[in-house]
Write a protein that holds these residues in place. Structure first.
Motif, PDB file in Angstrom:
ATOM      1  N   ALA A  12       0.835  -1.207   0.000  1.00 28.85           N
ATOM      2  CA  ALA A  12       0.000   0.000   0.000  1.00 28.85           C
ATOM      3  C   ALA A  12       0.862   1.247   0.000  1.00 28.85           C
ATOM      4  N   ARG A  13       1.956   1.216   0.734  1.00 31.23           N
ATOM      5  CA  ARG A  13       2.882   2.355   0.765  1.00 31.23           C
ATOM      6  C   ARG A  13       3.515   2.601  -0.599  1.00 31.23           C
ATOM      7  N   GLU A  14       3.612   1.545  -1.386  1.00 33.67           N
ATOM      8  CA  GLU A  14       4.146   1.677  -2.747  1.00 33.67           C
ATOM      9  C   GLU A  14       3.102   2.190  -3.726  1.00 33.67           C
ATOM     10  N   GLY A  15       1.872   2.365  -3.238  1.00 29.26           N
ATOM     11  CA  GLY A  15       0.817   2.889  -4.093  1.00 29.26           C
ATOM     12  C   GLY A  15       0.063   1.842  -4.881  1.00 29.26           C
ATOM     13  N   ARG A  16       0.145   0.593  -4.468  1.00 29.54           N
ATOM     14  CA  ARG A  16      -0.566  -0.467  -5.182  1.00 29.54           C
ATOM     15  C   ARG A  16      -2.040  -0.454  -4.784  1.00 29.54           C
ATOM     16  N   PRO A  17      -2.929  -0.146  -5.708  1.00 27.57           N
ATOM     17  CA  PRO A  17      -4.353   0.014  -5.352  1.00 27.57           C
ATOM     18  C   PRO A  17      -4.987  -1.245  -4.795  1.00 27.57           C
ATOM     19  N   ALA A  19      -3.655  -3.456  -2.859  1.00 28.36           N
ATOM     20  CA  ALA A  19      -3.290  -3.575  -1.446  1.00 28.36           C
ATOM     21  C   ALA A  19      -4.110  -2.599  -0.596  1.00 28.36           C
ATOM     22  N   VAL A  20      -4.285  -1.378  -1.093  1.00 25.76           N
ATOM     23  CA  VAL A  20      -5.105  -0.391  -0.386  1.00 25.76           C
ATOM     24  C   VAL A  20      -6.542  -0.904  -0.268  1.00 25.76           C
ATOM     25  N   ALA A  21      -7.053  -1.445  -1.370  1.00 20.89           N
ATOM     26  CA  ALA A  21      -8.418  -1.967  -1.376  1.00 20.89           C
ATOM     27  C   ALA A  21      -8.571  -3.096  -0.364  1.00 20.89           C
ATOM     28  N   ARG A 134      -7.417   6.466   7.734  1.00 26.27           N
ATOM     29  CA  ARG A 134      -6.060   6.149   8.174  1.00 26.27           C
ATOM     30  C   ARG A 134      -5.334   5.272   7.152  1.00 26.27           C
ATOM     31  N   VAL A 135      -6.054   4.365   6.522  1.00 27.70           N
ATOM     32  CA  VAL A 135      -5.430   3.524   5.485  1.00 27.70           C
ATOM     33  C   VAL A 135      -4.924   4.392   4.340  1.00 27.70           C
ATOM     34  N   LEU A 136      -5.764   5.304   3.847  1.00 23.46           N
ATOM     35  CA  LEU A 136      -5.354   6.167   2.733  1.00 23.46           C
ATOM     36  C   LEU A 136      -4.217   7.090   3.139  1.00 23.46           C
ATOM     37  N   ASP A 137      -4.256   7.564   4.364  1.00 22.78           N
ATOM     38  CA  ASP A 137      -3.196   8.429   4.884  1.00 22.78           C
ATOM     39  C   ASP A 137      -1.865   7.674   4.883  1.00 22.78           C
ATOM     40  N   ALA A 138      -1.867   6.488   5.455  1.00 21.29           N
ATOM     41  CA  ALA A 138      -0.645   5.689   5.537  1.00 21.29           C
ATOM     42  C   ALA A 138      -0.167   5.242   4.162  1.00 21.29           C
ATOM     43  N   ALA A 139      -1.098   5.142   3.204  1.00 20.28           N
ATOM     44  CA  ALA A 139      -0.730   4.721   1.851  1.00 20.28           C
ATOM     45  C   ALA A 139      -0.073   5.845   1.056  1.00 20.28           C
ATOM     46  N   GLY A 140       0.073   7.015   1.661  1.00 16.70           N
ATOM     47  CA  GLY A 140       0.814   8.091   1.012  1.00 16.70           C
ATOM     48  C   GLY A 140      -0.016   9.147   0.316  1.00 16.70           C
ATOM     49  N   CYS A 141      -1.312   9.180   0.571  1.00  7.60           N
ATOM     50  CA  CYS A 141      -2.134  10.238  -0.030  1.00  7.60           C
ATOM     51  C   CYS A 141      -1.813  11.575   0.630  1.00  7.60           C
ATOM     52  N   ASP A 142      -1.642  12.602  -0.195  1.00  9.12           N
ATOM     53  CA  ASP A 142      -1.396  13.950   0.333  1.00  9.12           C
ATOM     54  C   ASP A 142      -2.696  14.612   0.767  1.00  9.12           C
ATOM     55  N   VAL A 143      -3.764  14.337   0.017  1.00  9.07           N
ATOM     56  CA  VAL A 143      -5.078  14.905   0.300  1.00  9.07           C
ATOM     57  C   VAL A 143      -6.097  13.776   0.273  1.00  9.07           C
ATOM     58  N   ILE A 144      -6.996  13.766   1.262  1.00 11.51           N
ATOM     59  CA  ILE A 144      -8.080  12.793   1.296  1.00 11.51           C
ATOM     60  C   ILE A 144      -9.391  13.562   1.285  1.00 11.51           C
ATOM     61  N   LEU A 145     -10.203  13.308   0.284  1.00  9.22           N
ATOM     62  CA  LEU A 145     -11.504  13.953   0.152  1.00  9.22           C
ATOM     63  C   LEU A 145     -12.568  12.967   0.602  1.00  9.22           C
ATOM     64  N   VAL A 146     -13.367  13.365   1.581  1.00  8.13           N
ATOM     65  CA  VAL A 146     -14.422  12.501   2.107  1.00  8.13           C
ATOM     66  C   VAL A 146     -15.753  13.124   1.730  1.00  8.13           C
ATOM     67  N   GLU A 147     -16.463  12.467   0.830  1.00 12.98           N
ATOM     68  CA  GLU A 147     -17.762  12.962   0.381  1.00 12.98           C
ATOM     69  C   GLU A 147     -18.862  12.207   1.105  1.00 12.98           C
ATOM     70  N   THR A 148     -19.704  12.937   1.831  1.00 14.12           N
ATOM     71  CA  THR A 148     -20.735  12.277   2.620  1.00 14.12           C
ATOM     72  C   THR A 148     -21.926  11.894   1.747  1.00 14.12           C
ATOM     73  N   VAL A 149     -22.825  11.137   2.354  1.00 14.76           N
ATOM     74  CA  VAL A 149     -23.906  10.533   1.592  1.00 14.76           C
ATOM     75  C   VAL A 149     -24.967  11.532   1.159  1.00 14.76           C
ATOM     76  N   GLY A 150     -25.060  12.671   1.838  1.00 13.21           N
ATOM     77  CA  GLY A 150     -26.057  13.668   1.443  1.00 13.21           C
ATOM     78  C   GLY A 150     -27.396  13.453   2.110  1.00 13.21           C
ATOM     79  N   VAL A 151     -27.375  13.465   3.450  1.00 15.83           N
ATOM     80  CA  VAL A 151     -28.625  13.204   4.163  1.00 15.83           C
ATOM     81  C   VAL A 151     -29.328  14.475   4.591  1.00 15.83           C
TER      82      VAL A 151
END
Length: 319
Positions: A12-17, A19-21, A134-151
């Motif tokens: 995942a740290r190498e950016g392999r999708p 592994a992240v999945a 935390r998984v995406l953070d540790a996998a080396g993402c600089d920015v994480i966008l979290v889009e909510t469901v829209g309730v």
């Protein structure tokens, strides 16, 4: 089936999708190896900037998220997206509408997009969202966008999970500035009036500015949420949007608010995990003699429910 967690984390740290999945799947499925995964990720996370996007259905959250991904990729940043979709009433999984709308980035190795199902969790997020972040953070993402469901108006949980919370609105949605009453209007660090090419966009921005002015008094050094107008479908206003996000991030760091928010976020996560563990232990007691005995004492008038609950908690925790 057990997995080699150290190897999976390294991939995942190498950016392999894949592994992240796999790591996020372990999180969503509450795998027996989840503790091992979180322990391995703990020293690797903490570098990503988490932006939460919320708003009523129809304001263009997915289109705006996609436009933000493009802007950050042009700046050379790796981007992770958690798009929280409604749960399917049949399979319980995500309906995947958000991932379909962001298909332009599917082949970009610098972008990871994951749809997550709410699975009945209220507040606009999935229960496992903090661990997935935390998984995406540790996998080396600089920015994480979290889009909510829209309730809608009650969709405020994102404020406890993001470094910066963005509230999207659109003109002509039928309820003025849709969330003008309470809740969602109070959580924004930044407000975006999307679909600004429609009639009423300026009026929506003015009304929103007025509502924000009625809020709590702010000092000279306090952050005043800006209002940005965009037409995300045509990438109009997105550069100004990103600039506003970066200004807020700089303010958070300058005033030591970023660490405070992340500390509160970690505290809530610990609390949620602890409460969930206690609830599972209580569920295990169904049919247990101790619970039955407490219930009979309540019926007999020997004990009130609160005292019984105190006894039960003391027995579970050894207190």
């Amino acid at each position: 089936m057990t997995v080699d967690v150290p190897q999976l984390v390294a991939q995942a740290r190498e950016g392999r999708p894949r592994a992240v999945a796999r790591l996020i799947s372990l999180v969503e499925g509450a795998s027996p190896q989840l503790r091992e995964v979180m322990a391995a990720l703990a020293p690797l996370a903490g570098g990503a900037y988490v932006v939460g996007l919320t708003g009523s259905p129809g304001v263009g959250k997915s289109t705006t998220t996609s436009a933000l991904v493009s802007a950050y990729r042009k700046a050379g940043k790796r981007v992770g997206v958690l798009a929280v979709d409604p749960s399917s009433p049949f399979s319980g999984g995500a309906l995947l509408g958000d991932r379909v709308r962001m298909s332009d980035h599917a082949s970009d190795p610098g972008v990871y997009i994951r749809s997550m199902a709410t699975r009945g969790h209220l507040g606009g997020l999935a229960w496992s969202a903090p661990q997935a972040i935390r998984v995406l953070d540790a996998a080396g993402c600089d920015v994480i966008l979290v889009e909510t469901v829209g309730v809608g108006q009650s969709e405020v949980e994102i404020a406890s999970q993001a470094d910066t919370s963005v509230v999207l609105l659109a003109p002509g949605m039928g309820d003025g500035i849709q969330a003008a009453k309470a809740g969602i209007l109070e959580i924004g660090d930044l407000y975006v009036v999307n679909k600004a090419d429609r009639d009423g966009a300026d009026a929506t921005a003015r009304e929103l500015n007025h509502m924000l002015g009625l809020g709590e008094a702010r000092g000279p050094a306090d952050w005043r949420p800006p209002i940005v107008k965009t037409v995300a479908a045509r990438d109009e206003g997105i550069d100004e949007f990103v600039e506003a996000l970066e200004k807020h991030r700089a303010w958070l760091e300058k005033h030591d608010v970023l660490d405070q928010r992340r500390t509160r976020r970690a505290a809530r996560e610990v609390e949620t995990i602890a409460v969930t563990a206690l609830r599972e232990r209580i569920d295990d007691l169904r049919g247990d003699r101790r619970l039955g005995a407490l219930a009979r004492r309540i019926v007999a008038g020997e004990l009130d429910p609160y005292a019984a609950a105190d006894e039960l908690v003391a027995g579970l925790t050894g207190g």
